[in-house]
Scaffold this motif. Structure first.
Motif, mmCIF file in Angstrom:
data_model
loop_
_atom_site.group_PDB
_atom_site.id
_atom_site.type_symbol
_atom_site.label_atom_id
_atom_site.label_comp_id
_atom_site.label_asym_id
_atom_site.label_seq_id
_atom_site.Cartn_x
_atom_site.Cartn_y
_atom_site.Cartn_z
ATOM 1 N N ASN A 1 0.797 -0.996 -0.133
ATOM 2 C CA ASN A 1 -0.065 -0.050 0.038
ATOM 3 C C ASN A 1 0.866 1.095 -0.090
ATOM 4 O OD1 ASN A 1 -1.596 2.277 0.898
ATOM 5 N ND2 ASN A 1 -3.174 0.778 1.453
ATOM 6 N N CYS A 2 0.973 2.012 -1.411
ATOM 7 C CA CYS A 2 1.730 2.917 -1.396
ATOM 8 C C CYS A 2 1.813 4.007 -0.307
ATOM 9 C CB CYS A 2 2.003 3.534 -2.875
ATOM 10 S SG CYS A 2 3.459 4.217 -3.300
ATOM 11 N N GLU A 3 0.245 4.554 -0.237
ATOM 12 C CA GLU A 3 0.097 5.455 0.993
ATOM 13 C C GLU A 3 0.597 5.353 2.069
ATOM 14 O OE1 GLU A 3 -3.858 8.244 2.059
ATOM 15 O OE2 GLU A 3 -4.096 6.501 1.207
ATOM 16 N N GLU A 4 0.094 4.281 2.740
ATOM 17 C CA GLU A 4 0.416 3.769 3.851
ATOM 18 C C GLU A 4 1.911 3.722 4.231
ATOM 19 O OE1 GLU A 4 -1.498 0.161 4.985
ATOM 20 O OE2 GLU A 4 -3.377 1.303 5.034
ATOM 21 N N LEU A 5 2.640 3.203 3.344
ATOM 22 C CA LEU A 5 3.947 2.932 3.071
ATOM 23 C C LEU A 5 4.706 4.388 3.546
ATOM 24 C CD1 LEU A 5 6.241 0.930 3.016
ATOM 25 C CD2 LEU A 5 6.490 1.344 0.590
ATOM 26 N N LEU A 6 4.497 5.274 2.679
ATOM 27 C CA LEU A 6 5.199 6.688 2.907
ATOM 28 C C LEU A 6 4.631 7.166 3.996
ATOM 29 C CD1 LEU A 6 4.931 8.142 -0.882
ATOM 30 C CD2 LEU A 6 6.783 7.059 0.161
ATOM 31 N N ARG A 7 3.497 7.127 4.454
ATOM 32 C CA ARG A 7 2.937 7.626 5.770
ATOM 33 C C ARG A 7 3.469 7.151 6.980
ATOM 34 N NH1 ARG A 7 -1.932 6.743 5.188
ATOM 35 N NH2 ARG A 7 -2.280 4.771 6.828
ATOM 36 N N GLU A 8 3.794 5.744 7.097
ATOM 37 C CA GLU A 8 4.462 5.017 8.330
ATOM 38 C C GLU A 8 5.995 5.019 8.524
ATOM 39 O OE1 GLU A 8 2.525 1.204 8.218
ATOM 40 O OE2 GLU A 8 0.572 2.019 8.561
ATOM 41 N N LYS A 9 6.564 4.905 7.010
ATOM 42 C CA LYS A 9 7.953 4.740 7.221
ATOM 43 C C LYS A 9 8.586 6.116 6.735
ATOM 44 C CE LYS A 9 8.099 0.301 7.494
ATOM 45 N NZ LYS A 9 8.459 -0.493 8.354
ATOM 46 N N CYS A 10 7.959 7.111 6.552
ATOM 47 C CA CYS A 10 8.769 8.321 5.846
ATOM 48 C C CYS A 10 8.113 9.526 6.390
ATOM 49 C CB CYS A 10 8.883 8.351 4.410
ATOM 50 S SG CYS A 10 9.330 6.968 3.544
ATOM 51 N N LYS A 11 6.901 9.392 7.073
ATOM 52 C CA LYS A 11 6.326 10.677 7.487
ATOM 53 C C LYS A 11 5.796 11.595 6.450
ATOM 54 C CE LYS A 11 7.129 8.751 11.490
ATOM 55 N NZ LYS A 11 6.180 7.955 12.365
ATOM 56 N N ILE A 12 5.360 10.989 5.317
ATOM 57 C CA ILE A 12 5.217 11.767 4.162
ATOM 58 C C ILE A 12 3.639 11.568 3.992
ATOM 59 C CG2 ILE A 12 5.352 12.180 1.692
ATOM 60 C CD1 ILE A 12 8.313 11.318 2.027
ATOM 61 N N MET A 13 2.864 12.384 4.005
ATOM 62 C CA MET A 13 1.499 12.285 3.623
ATOM 63 C C MET A 13 1.216 12.398 2.152
ATOM 64 S SD MET A 13 0.316 11.569 6.659
ATOM 65 C CE MET A 13 -1.481 11.791 6.429
ATOM 66 N N THR A 14 0.512 11.537 1.455
ATOM 67 C CA THR A 14 0.085 11.621 0.117
ATOM 68 C C THR A 14 -1.527 11.166 0.141
ATOM 69 O OG1 THR A 14 0.676 9.245 -0.497
ATOM 70 C CG2 THR A 14 2.443 11.170 -0.685
ATOM 71 N N ARG A 15 -1.903 11.088 -1.137
ATOM 72 C CA ARG A 15 -3.273 10.546 -1.363
ATOM 73 C C ARG A 15 -3.364 9.285 -2.202
ATOM 74 N NH1 ARG A 15 -7.584 15.231 -2.749
ATOM 75 N NH2 ARG A 15 -8.834 13.396 -2.074
ATOM 76 N N GLY A 16 -3.707 8.526 -1.767
ATOM 77 C CA GLY A 16 -3.666 7.040 -2.334
ATOM 78 C C GLY A 16 -4.617 6.935 -3.461
ATOM 79 N N GLY A 17 -4.223 6.003 -4.374
ATOM 80 C CA GLY A 17 -4.972 5.675 -5.519
ATOM 81 C C GLY A 17 -6.438 5.244 -5.362
ATOM 82 N N THR A 18 -7.018 4.661 -4.192
ATOM 83 C CA THR A 18 -8.177 4.295 -3.753
ATOM 84 C C THR A 18 -8.930 5.630 -3.745
ATOM 85 O OG1 THR A 18 -7.572 4.065 -1.350
ATOM 86 C CG2 THR A 18 -7.675 2.159 -2.740
ATOM 87 N N SER A 19 -8.269 6.556 -3.250
ATOM 88 C CA SER A 19 -9.230 7.963 -3.262
ATOM 89 C C SER A 19 -9.711 8.395 -4.757
ATOM 90 C CB SER A 19 -8.071 9.195 -2.552
ATOM 91 O OG SER A 19 -7.971 8.651 -1.338
ATOM 92 N N PHE A 20 -8.967 7.840 -5.722
ATOM 93 C CA PHE A 20 -9.250 8.383 -7.091
ATOM 94 C C PHE A 20 -9.695 7.254 -7.722
ATOM 95 C CE2 PHE A 20 -6.092 11.066 -5.342
ATOM 96 C CZ PHE A 20 -6.400 12.218 -5.672
ATOM 97 N N GLY A 21 -10.437 6.174 -7.283
ATOM 98 C CA GLY A 21 -10.943 4.879 -7.952
ATOM 99 C C GLY A 21 -9.982 4.107 -8.570
ATOM 100 N N GLY A 22 -8.649 4.063 -8.199
ATOM 101 C CA GLY A 22 -7.537 3.298 -8.464
ATOM 102 C C GLY A 22 -7.123 2.246 -7.622
ATOM 103 N N GLU A 23 -6.060 2.158 -7.618
ATOM 104 C CA GLU A 23 -5.141 0.658 -6.683
ATOM 105 C C GLU A 23 -4.573 1.225 -5.721
ATOM 106 O OE1 GLU A 23 -3.326 -1.452 -9.567
ATOM 107 O OE2 GLU A 23 -4.921 -1.956 -10.885
ATOM 108 N N SER A 24 -4.289 0.572 -4.486
ATOM 109 C CA SER A 24 -3.718 1.020 -3.424
ATOM 110 C C SER A 24 -2.215 1.064 -3.617
ATOM 111 C CB SER A 24 -3.937 -0.041 -2.208
ATOM 112 O OG SER A 24 -3.601 -1.243 -2.389
ATOM 113 N N THR A 25 -1.614 0.232 -4.789
ATOM 114 C CA THR A 25 -0.307 0.424 -5.068
ATOM 115 C C THR A 25 0.212 1.669 -5.735
ATOM 116 O OG1 THR A 25 -0.895 -0.508 -7.287
ATOM 117 C CG2 THR A 25 -0.069 -2.300 -5.525
ATOM 118 N N TYR A 26 -0.889 2.548 -5.978
ATOM 119 C CA TYR A 26 -0.511 3.879 -6.289
ATOM 120 C C TYR A 26 -0.813 4.768 -5.232
ATOM 121 C CZ TYR A 26 -0.354 2.244 -11.267
ATOM 122 O OH TYR A 26 -0.069 1.476 -12.602
ATOM 123 N N THR A 27 0.065 6.080 -5.376
ATOM 124 C CA THR A 27 -0.355 7.230 -4.495
ATOM 125 C C THR A 27 0.137 8.490 -5.326
ATOM 126 O OG1 THR A 27 -0.184 7.967 -2.273
ATOM 127 C CG2 THR A 27 1.890 7.470 -3.339
#
Length: 322
Positions: free
Chosen positions: A256-282
């Protein structure tokens, strides 16, 4: 300044100064046809212009509403809807599948800076939409405009805006006149060829994309970015890659790209599921401040045999990039 109407002799009641500066800017950028037989319609942001255009293209005497098709909107705030394909729209930034797509009705939303668009030729569609917020960043001024070929369609758009908001703030129009005028003058000044507004923005965005790609390469395939083909930009006269305002970062399958960046890097992004896509995208915002961008992406990403980690110089700092 006290009257709703600025120019009673014109089809649209916008200030004559704004009409002139919009045409001047499009001519110097070279991205749209603004001949004298085209009509400039100004509204409260490009959203109102879009609604006005849909109203103008509809037929009030039809027994059923017209069908409208656009790329599916799917965010946390917008319910996905499906409709039949009668009319088409062009969409641009913010979607992973974003690209310039020509519509059936030959209209489009070109509400971007020249560096974000395919500027190989001047667009001459029946209706073209632009916005002050995407061109210069002044979103709060709420200025959008359309370049319309057909006089009857333009008149219906003006009527829609008149009935819905009785025109557009004159203070906002004056601000747009001043800012667009300064940008136009800079673009026409040969002494500022390398430092005009759009060239400066292109350099900043190109530098940021290059830095992000260098970081992604170090992940050995854990992350990847889309590749954009080179196009000959009419504005710069060079072959350049697109440097969009948003970068779609993709992780390896199962992550899960969004969770990965948030938990490991403290970087907030918007995941692909927010746009009808896949969680592997952010989706990463490339328009943050220089300090935030440098802080968030300064470091290295490395891959290991069965696990991988991301190391940053300031792991405890929360950088908001969404």
């Amino acid at each position: 300044m006290m009257s709703y109407i600025s120019n009673a002799d014109n089809l649209c009641w916008l200030m004559p100064e704004l009409d002139r500066v919009i045409r001047r800017l499009h001519r110097v950028v070279g991205n749209a046809v603004v001949d004298d037989d085209r009509f400039i319609i100004v509204g409260n942001g490009s959203t109102q212009i879009f609604h006005a255009l849909l109203y103008a293209l509809s037929s009030p005497d039809q027994p059923e509403p017209i069908s409208v098709v656009a790329a599916a909107l799917s965010t946390r705030h917008i319910r996905r809807r499906r409709s039949s394909c009668d009319r088409g729209c062009i969409n641009g930034q913010g979607r992973r599948s974003a690209s310039i797509r020509w519509s059936l009705h030959r209209g489009g939303d070109f509400a971007q800076q020249p560096r974000w668009l395919d500027s190989r030729n001047r667009a001459g569609h029946d209706a073209m939409l632009f916005t002050f917020s995407k061109a210069t960043g002044h979103a709060g001024s709420r200025i959008g405009w359309a370049i319309v070929k057909d006089k009857a369609i333009a008149a219906k758009m003006v009527k829609f805006i008149e009935l819905s908001s009785i025109g557009v703030s004159k203070e906002s129009q004056l601000r747009a006149v001043k800012i667009l005028g300064v940008i136009d003058d800079d673009c026409r000044n040969p002494e500022l060829e390398d430092v005009n507004f759009f060239e400066y923005g292109r350099r900043i965005m190109s530098d940021r994309w290059e830095k992000l790609r260098r970081v992604v390469i170090k992940t050995n395939g854990v992350f990847n970015l889309p590749e954009y083909p080179q196009h000959n930009c009419k504005f710069t006269g060079e072959y350049t890659h697109a440097t969009p305002a948003f970068a779609w970062l993709r992780c390896k399958e199962g992550l899960n790209c969004e969770e990965l960046l948030r938990e490991k890097c403290k970087i907030m992004t918007r995941g692909g599921t927010s746009f009808g896509g896949e969680s592997t995208y952010t989706r990463v915002n490339m328009l943050s401040s220089d300090a935030e961008f440098t802080l968030c992406w300064k470091g290295c990403l490395r891959s290991r045999t069965h696990q991988w980690e991301i190391e940053f110089m300031l792991m405890s700092t929360l950088c908001v990039i969404n």
